[in-house]
Write a protein that holds these residues in place. Structure first.
Motif, mmCIF file in Angstrom:
data_model
loop_
_atom_site.group_PDB
_atom_site.id
_atom_site.type_symbol
_atom_site.label_atom_id
_atom_site.label_comp_id
_atom_site.label_asym_id
_atom_site.label_seq_id
_atom_site.Cartn_x
_atom_site.Cartn_y
_atom_site.Cartn_z
ATOM 1 N N ILE A 1 0.854 -1.186 0.000
ATOM 2 C CA ILE A 1 0.000 0.000 0.000
ATOM 3 C C ILE A 1 0.889 1.235 0.000
ATOM 4 C CG2 ILE A 1 -1.827 1.251 1.228
ATOM 5 C CD1 ILE A 1 -2.537 -1.492 2.531
ATOM 6 N N CYS A 2 0.868 1.974 -1.090
ATOM 7 C CA CYS A 2 1.722 3.156 -1.208
ATOM 8 C C CYS A 2 1.023 4.377 -0.624
ATOM 9 C CB CYS A 2 2.065 3.411 -2.669
ATOM 10 S SG CYS A 2 3.461 2.424 -3.244
ATOM 11 N N VAL A 3 1.781 5.157 0.129
ATOM 12 C CA VAL A 3 1.302 6.453 0.603
ATOM 13 C C VAL A 3 1.796 7.493 -0.385
ATOM 14 C CG1 VAL A 3 1.319 8.138 2.469
ATOM 15 C CG2 VAL A 3 1.352 5.684 3.002
ATOM 16 N N GLY A 4 0.900 7.894 -1.291
ATOM 17 C CA GLY A 4 1.220 8.945 -2.239
ATOM 18 C C GLY A 4 1.751 8.462 -3.574
ATOM 19 N N THR A 5 1.561 9.309 -4.566
ATOM 20 C CA THR A 5 2.007 8.980 -5.919
ATOM 21 C C THR A 5 3.525 8.936 -6.018
ATOM 22 O OG1 THR A 5 1.872 11.329 -6.519
ATOM 23 C CG2 THR A 5 -0.061 9.963 -6.982
ATOM 24 N N THR A 6 4.239 9.644 -5.140
ATOM 25 C CA THR A 6 5.710 9.607 -5.203
ATOM 26 C C THR A 6 6.232 8.243 -4.779
ATOM 27 O OG1 THR A 6 5.970 10.527 -2.962
ATOM 28 C CG2 THR A 6 5.909 12.076 -4.804
ATOM 29 N N SER A 7 5.579 7.613 -3.809
ATOM 30 C CA SER A 7 5.975 6.255 -3.414
ATOM 31 C C SER A 7 5.687 5.271 -4.543
ATOM 32 C CB SER A 7 5.226 5.829 -2.144
ATOM 33 O OG SER A 7 5.549 6.663 -1.061
ATOM 34 N N VAL A 8 4.560 5.481 -5.231
ATOM 35 C CA VAL A 8 4.229 4.636 -6.392
ATOM 36 C C VAL A 8 5.309 4.761 -7.451
ATOM 37 C CG1 VAL A 8 2.615 4.296 -8.311
ATOM 38 C CG2 VAL A 8 1.734 4.770 -6.016
ATOM 39 N N ARG A 9 5.683 5.989 -7.778
ATOM 40 C CA ARG A 9 6.660 6.196 -8.837
ATOM 41 C C ARG A 9 8.026 5.639 -8.457
ATOM 42 N NH1 ARG A 9 7.759 11.300 -9.778
ATOM 43 N NH2 ARG A 9 8.290 10.978 -11.954
ATOM 44 N N THR A 10 8.347 5.672 -7.158
ATOM 45 C CA THR A 10 9.610 5.095 -6.699
ATOM 46 C C THR A 10 9.620 3.585 -6.909
ATOM 47 O OG1 THR A 10 9.856 6.825 -5.028
ATOM 48 C CG2 THR A 10 11.170 4.845 -4.738
ATOM 49 N N LEU A 11 8.576 2.904 -6.436
ATOM 50 C CA LEU A 11 8.536 1.441 -6.563
ATOM 51 C C LEU A 11 8.482 1.004 -8.021
ATOM 52 C CD1 LEU A 11 6.307 0.008 -3.685
ATOM 53 C CD2 LEU A 11 8.693 0.760 -3.675
ATOM 54 N N GLU A 12 7.665 1.685 -8.811
ATOM 55 C CA GLU A 12 7.531 1.279 -10.212
ATOM 56 C C GLU A 12 8.802 1.574 -11.007
ATOM 57 O OE1 GLU A 12 4.879 -0.487 -11.513
ATOM 58 O OE2 GLU A 12 4.345 -0.610 -9.380
ATOM 59 N N SER A 13 9.585 2.555 -10.572
ATOM 60 C CA SER A 13 10.877 2.833 -11.208
ATOM 61 C C SER A 13 11.918 1.788 -10.829
ATOM 62 C CB SER A 13 11.378 4.222 -10.807
ATOM 63 O OG SER A 13 10.509 5.233 -11.252
ATOM 64 N N ALA A 14 11.841 1.325 -9.581
ATOM 65 C CA ALA A 14 12.870 0.430 -9.056
ATOM 66 C C ALA A 14 12.603 -1.042 -9.349
ATOM 67 C CB ALA A 14 12.999 0.630 -7.548
ATOM 68 N N ALA A 15 11.340 -1.410 -9.559
ATOM 69 C CA ALA A 15 10.985 -2.827 -9.705
ATOM 70 C C ALA A 15 11.375 -3.367 -11.076
ATOM 71 C CB ALA A 15 9.481 -3.005 -9.488
ATOM 72 N N ASP A 16 11.763 -4.652 -11.101
ATOM 73 C CA ASP A 16 12.008 -5.298 -12.389
ATOM 74 C C ASP A 16 10.676 -5.790 -12.968
ATOM 75 O OD1 ASP A 16 11.331 -7.712 -11.118
ATOM 76 O OD2 ASP A 16 13.408 -8.382 -10.923
ATOM 77 N N ASP A 17 10.733 -6.500 -14.074
ATOM 78 C CA ASP A 17 9.495 -6.906 -14.755
ATOM 79 C C ASP A 17 8.641 -7.844 -13.915
ATOM 80 O OD1 ASP A 17 10.134 -5.364 -16.902
ATOM 81 O OD2 ASP A 17 11.034 -6.991 -18.068
ATOM 82 N N GLU A 18 9.276 -8.546 -12.956
ATOM 83 C CA GLU A 18 8.529 -9.445 -12.068
ATOM 84 C C GLU A 18 8.067 -8.740 -10.797
ATOM 85 O OE1 GLU A 18 11.485 -10.832 -13.652
ATOM 86 O OE2 GLU A 18 9.928 -11.485 -15.072
ATOM 87 N N GLY A 19 8.383 -7.463 -10.682
ATOM 88 C CA GLY A 19 7.966 -6.711 -9.514
ATOM 89 C C GLY A 19 8.935 -6.783 -8.350
ATOM 90 N N LYS A 20 10.110 -7.368 -8.544
ATOM 91 C CA LYS A 20 11.098 -7.481 -7.467
ATOM 92 C C LYS A 20 11.945 -6.219 -7.389
ATOM 93 C CE LYS A 20 11.527 -12.505 -7.196
ATOM 94 N NZ LYS A 20 12.450 -13.665 -7.281
ATOM 95 N N LEU A 21 12.332 -5.910 -6.158
ATOM 96 C CA LEU A 21 13.141 -4.724 -5.902
ATOM 97 C C LEU A 21 14.531 -5.121 -5.434
ATOM 98 C CD1 LEU A 21 10.525 -2.655 -3.874
ATOM 99 C CD2 LEU A 21 11.091 -2.364 -6.266
ATOM 100 N N ALA A 22 15.484 -4.259 -5.681
ATOM 101 C CA ALA A 22 16.834 -4.403 -5.132
ATOM 102 C C ALA A 22 17.260 -3.030 -4.641
ATOM 103 C CB ALA A 22 17.799 -4.910 -6.196
ATOM 104 N N GLU A 23 18.259 -2.999 -3.787
ATOM 105 C CA GLU A 23 18.798 -1.715 -3.338
ATOM 106 C C GLU A 23 19.247 -0.916 -4.564
ATOM 107 O OE1 GLU A 23 22.208 0.048 -0.279
ATOM 108 O OE2 GLU A 23 22.178 -2.086 -0.791
ATOM 109 N N CYS A 24 18.795 0.322 -4.665
ATOM 110 C CA CYS A 24 19.134 1.096 -5.851
ATOM 111 C C CYS A 24 18.893 2.577 -5.604
ATOM 112 C CB CYS A 24 18.303 0.641 -7.060
ATOM 113 S SG CYS A 24 16.523 0.833 -6.833
ATOM 114 N N SER A 25 19.449 3.403 -6.472
ATOM 115 C CA SER A 25 19.190 4.843 -6.453
ATOM 116 C C SER A 25 19.473 5.372 -7.846
ATOM 117 C CB SER A 25 20.064 5.558 -5.422
ATOM 118 O OG SER A 25 21.436 5.421 -5.749
ATOM 119 N N GLY A 26 18.932 6.545 -8.126
ATOM 120 C CA GLY A 26 19.131 7.130 -9.444
ATOM 121 C C GLY A 26 18.098 8.199 -9.702
#
Length: 340
Positions: free
Chosen positions: A249-274
């Protein structure tokens, strides 16, 4: 898809000018995508819609007092800077007015502790400037700067802390991730006590998120880039929840954009920045996000387009019509919506 497809009528009196007190007493519209039903609650009721195992993703960016007023060295011409993005220790991207007096090489003074030299001018009129100062930049900025409230807020903000979330930590935003403004420390503790995990991510909010879409065709709009970061701890918490079928559950559109930017095609995340310039609009297949807590956004904005991608344009415009009819308060200091 046309920008005008995301227009709705909003009476001016529904644009919130001041935050409510306490923070969590704002109203909450709950929209269930499965049943297409709407409930009218208050934000302090949000814990009733969260359950053990959910992960609440928050953006811990902190808004700087990024609007500063000064004068041109030697001539005294007045200038207004709005700091957008830090590039290194002394260089920032800014927008300013009036632009005619801010040519390359011009120097401006902001009190007796801070100067800025114009180094280059961007195609969009933004400037790269070098700040000249002795001491700690953030301390000086807190003395000379004002909170960069959106132009539709005309009332003066007496308490600077009200344009930051209670969990804000990392200096760098030119605007607040406003959905998080509704949380109090007590409400967050109540949420945790239910077994909800809280994952902190970072996206420094620039004005690109709020700039109007000036193209008729939605797909021709280009977002400005914003810095984001996902820690290993946050990635691990979210990945484990996704693997176990628990809700993100994302709080705000900025959290959404962060996760969707960081996630791979399967939805997995790794430590990252950019830097991300992700632009989410229908149709979009979300990789990491299940539910959203958000405010009510401007007509024809990239933000209402993002929310429409989570449901549908028709559903969101119908919900917004209900919000208008029920006299919810809109935009940054307005009420909230939970989409489940």
């Amino acid at each position: 898809m046309k920008t005008s497809d995301f227009y709705y009528d909003l009476p001016q009196e529904l644009i919130a000018q001041t935050p409510v007190e306490p923070r969590d007493s704002s109203r909450l519209l709950v929209y269930d995508r499965a049943s297409k039903t709407i409930e009218h609650k208050h934000f302090y009721d949000i814990a009733d819609y969260l359950r053990k195992g959910d992960v609440l993703v928050v953006n811990n960016t902190k808004v700087l007092p990024a609007r500063i007023y000064g004068c041109k060295e030697h001539t005294g011409g007045r200038i207004e800077f709005l700091l957008l993005k830090r590039l290194d220790l002394t260089h920032w991207e800014v927008i300013l007015k009036p632009g005619r007096i801010a040519k390359v090489g011009s120097v401006f003074c902001f009190g007796d502790k801070l100067k800025a030299r114009i180094e280059s001018i961007g195609e969009d009129g933004s400037r790269i400037v070098e700040f000249i100062y002795d001491g700690v930049f953030e301390t000086i900025l807190s003395e000379v700067g004002e909170m960069p409230l959106p132009p539709y807020i005309k009332a003066k903000l007496n308490d600077k802390t009200r344009y930051n979330t209670v969990y804000s930590k990392v200096d760098g935003s030119a605007a607040a991730p406003t959905a998080g403004l509704h949380f109090t420390k007590e409400l967050l503790e109540k949420v945790r006590s239910k077994g909800v995990e809280i994952a902190e991510v970072l996206l420094h909010v620039g004005l690109g998120t709020f700039r109007p879409v000036k193209t008729d065709d939605v797909t021709e709009h280009h977002m400005h880039s914003e810095y984001y970061a996902v820690s290993k701890q946050a990635a691990d918490v979210i990945n484990k929840a996704k693997a176990e079928g628990r809700r993100i559950i994302c709080v705000g559109t900025t959290s959404v954009r962060t996760l969707e930017s960081a996630a791979d095609d399967e939805g997995k995340l790794a430590e990252c920045s950019g830097n991300t310039n992700i632009f989410i609009y229908p149709p979009y297949k979300f990789k990491a996000v299940d539910c959203l807590i958000t405010n009510f956004h401007l007509p024809e904005s990239t933000l209402i387009m993002l929310v429409s991608a989570l449901c549908s344009k028709e559903e969101i415009l119908s919900v917004y019509k209900t919000a208008v009819d029920e006299k919810y308060r809109f935009f940054s200091f307005g009420d909230a919506m939970l989409i489940i």
